[in-house]
Every structure is written in C-alpha cells, then in structure tokens.
Write a protein that holds these residues in place. Structure first.
Motif: not given
Length: 268
Positions: A66-68, A73-76
């Motif tokens: 949060k705040g970055q 973002d989501r990763f496989l």
C-alpha cells in the motif's frame, strides 16, 4: 498532450477492423472470440510456468504494498527469460490479442504483451509499425512498472521514432503519469545506441527536478549510457548541473568515471 488524444483505449487493431467493416457483425464476433481464446491460451501458458514462491518474491521486489509505486500488482511468478520465451513463441499473434493481454491484472502477462509488440516491431513494415506504436501509447497506463517500461520502450517507441520527429517524448516527459515520464527518457536508449544523444541530454535536463527515485535512476542510467558514447559531453552536463541533480541520478550518471573523479564530484 493534445497529440495523444487521438489514441483511444479501444484496442487499436480492433478499431482498425471495425472502421473498415460495413455491418458484418458475425465477422466481428468471430474476431472477438478468436482474440479472447488466444488471450486465454497465453494466460494459461504463462500461469503453468509460474511459481508461488517466485510470485511472492516479485511482489516484494516490485514494491506492491500500500502506497508503494507498484501497489496492487499481481504476479504469476515467472522469471523474465521464461516470459520472453513465451513472447517469442507467440510473436505472430495478432496485435489485438497483445493489447487484450496488456489489460491483464497479471504483471507477467502485461510484460509478455509488450515483448510481443517489441518482437513484432523488429520486422514490421511502416503501416504495421505505426499501429504497434499507437497501441503502445494508448496503453501507457498498463505499462505500469519500471521493468515493463525498460524492456519495451526502446524497442517500440524508440525504434519507431528513429527517423521521425520526437515531440511526443517531451509530451510524455511532462505527463503527470510516472510511467509516461520513464517511457520518455528510456526510449532514447534506442537513439543512444546509434550515437544520437541530443534527446537524452535534453530530456535529462527537463526531468532533472523530478521527485521520484525511479526517475532519478532512469535519467542517471541514460546519462551513463550516453557517456559511453561521448564522455566529454556527459562531463560537461554533470559539472554544469551537479548541484541540481538528485544524488541517485548523479551516482548513476558518473558510475563509469575514474574513482578519484567520482569522489570529488560527490563532495561538491
């Protein structure tokens, strides 16, 4: 940024098709179904290569808290070489499919889409190259992390603008979107490799007061690369602007200077 307003969020390849159609709805539906199918297959292929452990590592590395800058973002969980391999295998997929993939919530899917665009640009004729370029600029809000920019902007934007006016880079540099700013400076890597350094130095000066560390790194990196081609010009820039340059930008720019000179500059 008026010259960019012509680029809608509608996938460019689909827009070109729909503009030419005369009410042939079944053909349009067939094209849409094919694109959805191709996108799903690509996502399934990428997902099968992923690792939960790698995904957790990437989420930390790319600052998704949060705040970055990479919030949400989501990763496989794929390393870049695997994503690049998938992109090369699918380099002949349609531009519309690549654009659809670029809308994915998954980071590696967006990277794969951009790498497909970069592969296409290598062999694209003028008309196709323009479509790829426009599709890229219409979706900069999806090119939303530094690696996505760095692995695609020179190959797509830089390559397209090689023999064209580059006003768009200055518009991108003035955008409120961080990723537009990074695209502007990193795209000049394509020009640097050909010994054309003017836009790199001009954009570096325009971006010298940027507040974000990711831009300090990007500008410093491009200045360093420019210095490999013309060290005297980089020296002049550094000594003239040393007190304006953020510390990180300065460190990156002078990384290849002799050690004693680096230390002296950092003490200024």
């Amino acid at each position: 940024m008026t010259s960019r307003q012509v680029y809608s969020n509608e996938p460019l390849a689909e827009k070109q098709t729909s503009d030419k159609q005369t009410g042939n709805e079944p053909a349009m539906g067939t094209d849409l179904s094919a694109r959805i199918s191709s996108t799903c297959l690509l996502l399934k292929e990428l997902s099968a290569l992923g690792s939960d452990e790698k995904a957790r590592h990437l989420a930390r590395f790319f600052k998704t808290g949060k705040g970055q800058y990479g919030e949400g973002d989501r990763f496989l969980g794929l390393p870049v070489p695997l994503t690049r391999s998938v992109a090369r295998q699918h380099k002949d997929t349609s531009l519309a499919t690549a654009e659809a993939l670029l809308q994915s919530e998954w980071h590696e899917a967006r990277l794969c889409a951009l790498l497909i665009m970069a592969e296409k640009m290598k062999r694209a004729k003028a008309d196709e190259a323009e479509l790829i370029y426009k599709a890229y600029l219409a979706n900069t809000h999806r090119i939303n992390n530094w690696d996505l920019v760095d692995l695609s902007a020179p190959q797509v934007v830089g390559k397209y603008l090689d023999d064209k006016p580059r006003d768009i880079l200055y518009e991108l540099a003035s955008s409120p979107l961080l990723w537009d700013n990074r695209i502007a400076i990193v795209s000049t890597f394509a020009f640097i490799k050909k010994g054309n350094l003017n836009d790199t130095f001009a954009l570096a000066l325009r971006l010298i007061g940027h507040k974000h560390d990711l831009m300090h790194k990007a500008v410093g990196w491009m200045l360093r690369e420019a210095g490999k081609r013309d060290l005297a010009r980089l020296r002049r820039f550094v000594y003239e602007h040393v007190h304006e340059m953020p510390r990180t930008m300065l460190r990156y720019a002078i990384e290849k200077f002799p050690e004693d000179e680096r230390r002296a500059i950092l003490k200024m």
